[in-house]
Design a protein around this motif. Structure first.
Motif, PDB file in Angstrom:
ATOM      1  N   ALA A   1       0.853  -1.193   0.000  1.00 63.56           N
ATOM      2  CA  ALA A   1       0.000   0.000   0.000  1.00 63.56           C
ATOM      3  C   ALA A   1       0.885   1.237   0.000  1.00 63.56           C
ATOM      4  O   ALA A   1       1.698   1.425   0.909  1.00 63.56           O
TER       5      ALA A   1
ATOM      6  N   VAL B   1      -3.346   5.315   1.298  1.00 57.87           N
ATOM      7  CA  VAL B   1      -4.676   4.887   1.726  1.00 57.87           C
ATOM      8  C   VAL B   1      -5.444   6.127   2.174  1.00 57.87           C
ATOM      9  O   VAL B   1      -4.957   6.913   2.984  1.00 57.87           O
TER      10      VAL B   1
ATOM     11  N   CYS C   1      -9.441   7.188   3.468  1.00 60.36           N
ATOM     12  CA  CYS C   1     -10.656   6.491   3.878  1.00 60.36           C
ATOM     13  C   CYS C   1     -11.702   7.423   4.449  1.00 60.36           C
ATOM     14  O   CYS C   1     -11.403   8.508   4.946  1.00 60.36           O
ATOM     15  N   SER C   2     -12.931   6.983   4.350  1.00 60.61           N
ATOM     16  CA  SER C   2     -14.082   7.607   4.988  1.00 60.61           C
ATOM     17  C   SER C   2     -15.031   6.464   5.326  1.00 60.61           C
ATOM     18  O   SER C   2     -14.807   5.329   4.905  1.00 60.61           O
TER      19      SER C   2
ATOM     20  N   VAL D   1     -14.111   4.776  10.430  1.00 63.41           N
ATOM     21  CA  VAL D   1     -13.025   4.174   9.656  1.00 63.41           C
ATOM     22  C   VAL D   1     -11.763   4.994   9.916  1.00 63.41           C
ATOM     23  O   VAL D   1     -11.771   6.219   9.793  1.00 63.41           O
ATOM     24  N   ILE D   2     -10.700   4.310  10.289  1.00 63.54           N
ATOM     25  CA  ILE D   2      -9.404   4.943  10.527  1.00 63.54           C
ATOM     26  C   ILE D   2      -8.392   4.160   9.701  1.00 63.54           C
ATOM     27  O   ILE D   2      -8.393   2.924   9.734  1.00 63.54           O
ATOM     28  N   CYS D   3      -7.557   4.857   8.943  1.00 69.19           N
ATOM     29  CA  CYS D   3      -6.680   4.113   8.038  1.00 69.19           C
ATOM     30  C   CYS D   3      -5.281   4.682   7.981  1.00 69.19           C
ATOM     31  O   CYS D   3      -5.041   5.855   8.258  1.00 69.19           O
ATOM     32  N   SER D   4      -4.356   3.806   7.621  1.00 74.45           N
ATOM     33  CA  SER D   4      -2.975   4.149   7.320  1.00 74.45           C
ATOM     34  C   SER D   4      -2.526   3.156   6.249  1.00 74.45           C
ATOM     35  O   SER D   4      -3.243   2.205   5.954  1.00 74.45           O
ATOM     36  N   PRO D   5      -1.351   3.358   5.647  1.00 74.05           N
ATOM     37  CA  PRO D   5      -0.903   2.351   4.662  1.00 74.05           C
ATOM     38  C   PRO D   5      -0.744   0.948   5.250  1.00 74.05           C
ATOM     39  O   PRO D   5      -0.686  -0.035   4.518  1.00 74.05           O
TER      40      PRO D   5
ATOM     41  N   THR E   1      -6.391  -0.687   7.845  1.00 70.21           N
ATOM     42  CA  THR E   1      -7.621   0.112   7.877  1.00 70.21           C
ATOM     43  C   THR E   1      -8.552  -0.506   8.918  1.00 70.21           C
ATOM     44  O   THR E   1      -8.900  -1.678   8.823  1.00 70.21           O
TER      45      THR E   1
END
Lengths: 216, 216
Positions: free
Chosen positions: A196, A199, A201-202, B199-203, B206
């Protein structure tokens, strides 16, 4: 160097289309739910000739993809929903009318030869009968310094992944469960190693940009 | 009201364990890659008696889950990797030694009765032989006003989903492709309707928090 980008929306349980696709429901039962996030965006509505639309991070992702796209490759099913000779295909002109949103050359993989169709706004549909590598070669030439996008369906993306030709996979993960249909990551000859690189997101959608790496 | 939360890491192609699990590789081939994101976090390292660790959004998500957890339910396979009578299970004491990280009562679903094991730090392992509803009832009583967590495996989560007993599903989607193994969303009697509430994301991962809704 023109890259090959695969770009598709997928449910949380891994499907890019629901079960039982038909002319009325080309994405299968529930499949349109994978694309609700995009229908409301300005960057989707503008090339479809619709006013307004939301802006923001999701819109930026889609707008960026349109800008980067110099040519598109798609499967026959994605083009018309049909199969077999074109004379028997009730949707042989495709889904998009006289002014399709692509506005770049589109290369449709098919077993059935046909003259290129020129549409308004810069979109053309060329029909490629000699396989995925030939389609990619033609698309690369047409894309000049932009990217080639493979929009689907799943089997076309899988063929390009298996051939080692995909540079980047953009997957839009939608938090719905379809419970059946066509999986994006079925039919791979061996596991594909991804990394990745971005990224976003929502609660509506997670956009994963994945670089394809050599197997580890 | 105590809620039932299912919490698990899943690959982008939908697997919560890789193929061919064994005592040496309890999560199957490649399965440990689903948990690399958590091993480096302070909130994982502290209850495992390890110093340091990263803080930040991923750590906050995990710390929040620990704080909210009043009891845990898990399958026999997740507890020991084994099956059948306990005398024949080389890992009958579980994976976590004398001071397991849970620090709350844990209820292990099994077909083979056994006395409750009291560990250090507040962890106990009770063995429930009369099914998922009985285990949940005992866990609810033990959790008081906190939540009950179902950690896995997939088949236990699926049983609770099929019984309509899950309030919330927390799925940590890791951008790797395992290509095979145990799917989280197989084995559902009917599609489950979810709504992403956070929703919380990082590379690296998620985190999707999904409320379970009635079918639409």
């Amino acid at each position: 160097m023109t890259r090959l980008i695969s770009d598709i929306s997928m449910s949380l349980d891994g499907f890019v289309a629901g079960p039982n696709p038909s002319l009325e429901q080309p994405l299968g039962a529930g499949g349109e739910r994978l694309h609700e996030w995009v229908f409301r965006l300005r960057s989707f509505r503008e090339p479809h000739g619709l006013p307004g639309g939301e802006t923001g991070p999701d819109d930026d992702v889609v707008a960026e993809s349109w800008r980067a796209t110099g040519a598109v490759v798609m499967g026959r099913r994605m083009f018309s929903g049909g199969e077999g000779p074109w004379e028997g295909d009730p949707n042989a002109d495709g889904w998009w009318g006289d002014d399709p949103p692509f506005r770049v050359p589109v290369f449709v993989l098919t077993h059935h030869a046909r003259e290129t169709v020129q549409k308004q706004g810069g979109t053309s549909f060329a029909f490629v009968t000699d396989g995925i590598e030939a389609a990619l070669e033609q698309a690369r030439a047409a894309a000049a310094d932009k990217d080639v996008y493979v929009g689907g369906g799943a089997s076309v993306i899988q063929q390009y992944l298996n051939a080692g030709l995909v540079d980047e996979l953009q997957v839009h993960v939608v938090p719905v469960l379809l419970g059946g249909g066509v999986r994006l990551f079925d039919g791979l000859d061996e596991p594909v190693e991804v990394e990745a690189t971005r990224v976003i997101c929502s609660p509506t959608v997670t956009h994963l940009r994945l670089a394809i790496r050599a197997p580890r």
